[in-house]
Design a protein around this motif. Structure first.
Motif, short mmCIF file in Angstrom:
data_model
loop_
_atom_site.label_atom_id
_atom_site.label_comp_id
_atom_site.label_asym_id
_atom_site.label_seq_id
_atom_site.Cartn_x
_atom_site.Cartn_y
_atom_site.Cartn_z
N VAL A 10 27.46 87.35 25.48
CA VAL A 10 25.99 87.39 25.55
C VAL A 10 25.58 88.54 26.46
O VAL A 10 26.14 88.71 27.55
N PRO A 11 24.61 89.34 26.05
CA PRO A 11 24.16 90.45 26.90
C PRO A 11 23.58 89.94 28.22
O PRO A 11 23.14 88.80 28.34
N ALA A 12 23.55 90.80 29.20
CA ALA A 12 23.16 90.41 30.56
C ALA A 12 21.73 89.88 30.64
O ALA A 12 21.45 88.95 31.39
N GLY A 13 20.79 90.44 29.93
CA GLY A 13 19.40 90.03 30.07
C GLY A 13 18.90 89.09 29.01
O GLY A 13 17.69 88.86 28.90
N ALA A 14 19.79 88.50 28.22
CA ALA A 14 19.36 87.66 27.11
C ALA A 14 18.61 86.42 27.59
O ALA A 14 17.68 85.95 26.92
N TRP A 15 18.96 85.89 28.76
CA TRP A 15 18.33 84.66 29.23
C TRP A 15 16.86 84.86 29.56
O TRP A 15 16.06 83.90 29.50
N GLU A 16 16.47 86.07 29.90
CA GLU A 16 15.09 86.31 30.32
C GLU A 16 14.11 86.20 29.16
O GLU A 16 12.96 85.80 29.36
N SER A 17 14.53 86.53 27.96
CA SER A 17 13.64 86.46 26.81
C SER A 17 13.88 85.21 25.97
O SER A 17 13.17 85.00 24.98
N SER A 18 14.85 84.41 26.34
CA SER A 18 15.17 83.21 25.56
C SER A 18 14.35 82.01 26.04
O SER A 18 14.04 81.88 27.23
N ALA A 19 14.03 81.13 25.10
CA ALA A 19 13.34 79.89 25.46
C ALA A 19 14.30 78.85 26.02
O ALA A 19 13.86 77.82 26.53
N ARG A 20 15.58 79.13 25.95
CA ARG A 20 16.59 78.18 26.41
C ARG A 20 17.08 78.55 27.80
O ARG A 20 17.12 79.73 28.18
N THR A 21 17.45 77.54 28.55
CA THR A 21 18.07 77.73 29.86
C THR A 21 19.32 76.86 29.91
O THR A 21 19.36 75.81 30.57
N ASP A 22 20.32 77.27 29.18
CA ASP A 22 21.57 76.53 29.16
C ASP A 22 22.72 77.53 29.14
O ASP A 22 22.52 78.74 29.28
N ALA A 40 23.39 70.15 28.20
CA ALA A 40 23.04 70.68 29.51
C ALA A 40 21.89 71.68 29.37
O ALA A 40 21.87 72.52 28.48
N SER A 41 20.95 71.57 30.27
CA SER A 41 19.81 72.49 30.26
C SER A 41 19.19 72.51 31.65
O SER A 41 19.19 71.50 32.37
N GLY A 42 18.67 73.68 32.02
CA GLY A 42 18.01 73.80 33.31
C GLY A 42 18.97 73.54 34.46
O GLY A 42 19.99 74.21 34.62
N ALA A 43 18.64 72.52 35.27
CA ALA A 43 19.44 72.22 36.46
C ALA A 43 20.86 71.82 36.11
O ALA A 43 21.78 72.02 36.91
N ASP A 44 21.07 71.24 34.92
CA ASP A 44 22.43 70.84 34.54
C ASP A 44 23.32 72.04 34.27
O ASP A 44 24.55 71.91 34.24
N ALA A 45 22.73 73.21 34.03
CA ALA A 45 23.49 74.42 33.73
C ALA A 45 23.31 75.46 34.81
O ALA A 45 23.38 76.67 34.55
N ASP A 46 23.13 75.02 36.06
CA ASP A 46 22.90 75.95 37.16
C ASP A 46 24.18 76.57 37.71
O ASP A 46 24.13 77.67 38.27
N ALA A 47 25.33 75.87 37.60
CA ALA A 47 26.54 76.38 38.26
C ALA A 47 27.77 75.79 37.60
O ALA A 47 27.73 74.71 36.99
N VAL A 48 28.89 76.51 37.75
CA VAL A 48 30.20 76.09 37.27
C VAL A 48 31.21 76.38 38.37
O VAL A 48 31.14 77.43 39.03
N VAL A 49 32.15 75.47 38.57
CA VAL A 49 33.18 75.66 39.59
C VAL A 49 34.17 76.72 39.10
O VAL A 49 34.72 76.62 38.00
#
Length: 651
Positions: free
Chosen positions: A284-296, A390-399
């Motif tokens: 996935v390109p680096a800035g794809a999350w900024e224009s996407s309606a999804r946060t996962d 997972a969405s939003g806070a559920d997808a904030d971090a990975v160990v």
């Protein structure tokens, strides 16, 4: 009369003289009539080294194989009639023919095996008859029979045959020599001389006909039971190995064509092959999350210094598809650990501490592959965790890794700041929070993980991540993704604060390693204490899992002036305090300042009445109950909701 299978009939006067022909029916009649005597003859001639059980079975097998193989043609009426017991067996040509064949095969069975010639059928263990689980042997005789058996065991096979023919068949020495010569023995005279050296045959006829040497009158005993069980287990293991090998041989490959009759549907699956190709990974390109309606995780960019290392990525994919015996594989409860259904998405590939780490996502799971910097795939680790939905806070971090009691995270691209907070320190204390540095790729510096701590609960670190929507709090419970901490009424929880979770932090240890997605804290009641010393709080914490089942529920009682609460009730797979059933009822024995004991119980605001039965009795027409009790008393709680529904106390 013509016959397909003929044999000479030895006569008592001269074994070598020609005799009448014997057809199959005549031989079969003689076998049926004289079967016990023929089996006894075979048993006595067979070497004692075979053991009594095998000698019995071999004697029966040799005797049953003496019949000619062909069928005679002609008039069956000319066959001699069967003799009666009074007439004896010497005049029966069928018996003489069978006796010679029994003697020949018994002598063959006693010859040692050599490498220069193939063994005869008589030298091999009999295929039939077989008796599983039992040992068969003749009945024991007296001292005379035992002495005779010892004398016979000292003889060679031809000498033993000569002794038996003299004593059992009462044959003259000339007939014995002729019989042994017809059976294929080269020196019958030597056999007779050896038999003479052991002792005369006079009186042997009585001993040789005793039950000691009767293989048709047998005793049965079990075989070695422990050894038999070991053999059965070994046979089962061997059968399983054969089945596995057969399955492996039938797997798709050079032996099966793409249109083979038994080829499985995945034999030539392009998606399965593409899943092992690092060139097919989703990036996935680096800035794809900024224009996407999804946060996962689907909008996380591929990060790390080794995203172009095809060798590392190929090893990670291969180990995911086929982890070897040296790979340490772990998965949260309810998470499948099989190969990806197609090319997964690459989230991270880089060096973390002393390891190379690859993090992949297939829409259902996060898979983390780690190998030593200098060790290749030897001792590699492969971890799985469910993250479906997972969405939003559920997808904030990975160990990314754990080492020396510390944990390191890869944060989502939308995270702006990261902070570590110790919930067991006062929220107002300066040392309570610590800014967490991150690399340009979003990798945090390591900090102490509560999932790895042992002993007394003296600290509990949580991760606070801030984005443009606010600050969210989560904690490491031993999974690849941290568990989100929330607070509020079930069904409408909100972001938790340190004040909400500070008195509850140590209770989170009960949820470690359970695949927990989020933990909610709900203050469902406040109860004035009966001695007027203040107001207690009732809280319910519920840990929900990624798989949906197996939630853990705790009800806690917080007395005034106490920083930490007491666990009043605990349950697993309970619906209490959940979004589908936002009700709870729990009780606790409480000791007042004056030393009086009370049963205190509380339910949610929609609890209309509470009843206590058993060791304590009482009724309250509200959601709060306070009844005097004895120390150690046990009570059953029942409640009625304002809707009329009955609920039970949490256990």
């Amino acid at each position: 009369m013509q016959s397909q299978d003929v044999a000479p009939r030895p006569r008592p006067a001269s074994a070598a003289a020609p005799g009448p022909v014997v057809d199959i029916e005549q031989a079969e009649a003689a076998l049926v009539e004289h079967y016990p005597r023929l089996v006894r003859l075979a048993y006595l001639v067979l070497p004692p080294s075979l053991g009594r059980n095998r000698r019995v079975l071999t004697a029966h097998a040799l005797t049953q194989r003496t019949l000619p193989r062909g069928r005679a043609s002609g008039d069956a009426s000319v066959l001699p009639a069967q003799k009666t017991a009074a007439e004896g067996h010497d005049g029966d040509p069928g018996y003489a023919y069978l006796r010679l064949r029994v003697l020949r095969t018994a002598l063959e069975a006693g010859r040692p095996l050599t490498f220069r010639a193939w063994p005869t059928r008589a030298q091999l263990p009999p295929l039939l008859p077989q008796v599983w689980g039992l040992r068969l042997f003749p009945r024991s005789g007296g001292a005379d029979e035992l002495a005779l058996d010892q004398r016979l065991s000292a003889l060679s096979a031809p000498a033993r045959a000569a002794f038996v023919l003299r004593g059992l068949e009462r044959m003259a020495d000339a007939d014995v020599r002729g019989m042994l010569a017809s059976a294929g023995e080269g020196d019958p005279a030597a056999a007779l001389a050896e038999a003479d050296a052991v002792g005369a045959a006079e009186g042997a006829d009585t001993l040789l006909t005793s039950p000691e040497f009767d293989p048709c009158s047998l005793q049965a005993r079990p075989t070695d039971l422990m050894r038999r069980r070991q053999h059965v287990k070994a046979a089962i293991a061997a059968a399983a190995a054969v089945a596995v090998c057969g399955a492996l041989l039938g797997m798709p490959g050079d032996g099966w064509g793409p249109e083979g009759a038994a080829a499985p549907p995945y034999a030539q699956n392009p998606a399965a092959r593409a899943a092992l190709d690092p060139g097919k990974l989703t990036l996935v390109p680096a800035g794809a999350w900024e224009s996407s309606a999804r946060t996962d995780f689907s909008v996380w960019p591929a990060r790390g210094a080794l995203t172009g290392d095809k060798g590392l990525l190929r090893r990670a994919l291969a180990v995911w598809a086929r982890p070897g015996e040296t790979v340490q594989v772990s998965a949260t409860p309810g998470t499948p650990s099989g190969a990806p259904p197609g090319p997964p998405q690459l989230l991270y590939a880089g060096e973390v501490d002393q390891s190379r780490v690859v993090v992949l996502y297939d829409g259902l799971r996060i898979a983390r592959y780690a190998e030593a910097k200098d060790g290749g795939t030897r001792g590699a680790a492969l971890d799985f965790a469910r993250v479906d939905g997972a969405s939003g806070a559920d997808a904030d971090a990975v160990v990314l890794g754990r080492a020396d009691g510390n944990v390191r995270y890869l944060t989502a691209p939308w995270v702006r700041t990261a902070t570590v907070r110790d919930l067991l320190k006062s929220p107002a204390a300066p040392a309570g929070t610590t800014p967490l540095a991150r690399s340009a790729d979003g990798v945090t510096e390591p900090f102490a993980s509560p999932a790895l701590q042992t002993g007394a609960c003296r600290s509990w670190n949580v991760l606070e991540l801030t984005d443009r929507t606010g600050t969210r709090m989560s904690t490491d419970l031993g999974e690849l993704t941290p568990a989100r901490l929330t607070s509020g009424r079930p069904g409408r929880p909100g972001d938790a604060s340190a004040a909400d979770w500070s008195p509850l932090a140590c209770s989170l240890a009960d949820a470690r390693g359970q695949g927990v997605r989020s933990v909610n804290s709900w203050s469902y009641a406040r109860q004035p204490l009966p001695d007027g010393s203040g107001t207690a709080r009732w809280l319910c914490t519920r840990a929900d899992t990624w798989r949906g089942g197996g939630p853990r529920v705790l009800a806690q009682f917080h007395a005034p002036g106490q920083r930490y609460g007491a666990v009043a009730a605990k349950a697993e797979n309970a619906s209490a305090c959940g979004s589908k059933d936002p009700h709870v009822l729990a009780g606790v024995l409480w000791k007042s300042v004056k030393g009086d004991w009370y049963l205190l119980a509380a339910g949610g605001k929609d609890t209309a009445s509470i009843r206590a039965t058993g060791g304590v009795s009482g009724v309250a027409r509200s959601n709060l109950l306070a009844v005097r009790a004895e120390q150690g008393a046990r009570a059953e709680l029942e409640g009625t909701l304002s809707s009329g529904r009955e609920i039970s106390g949490l256990r």
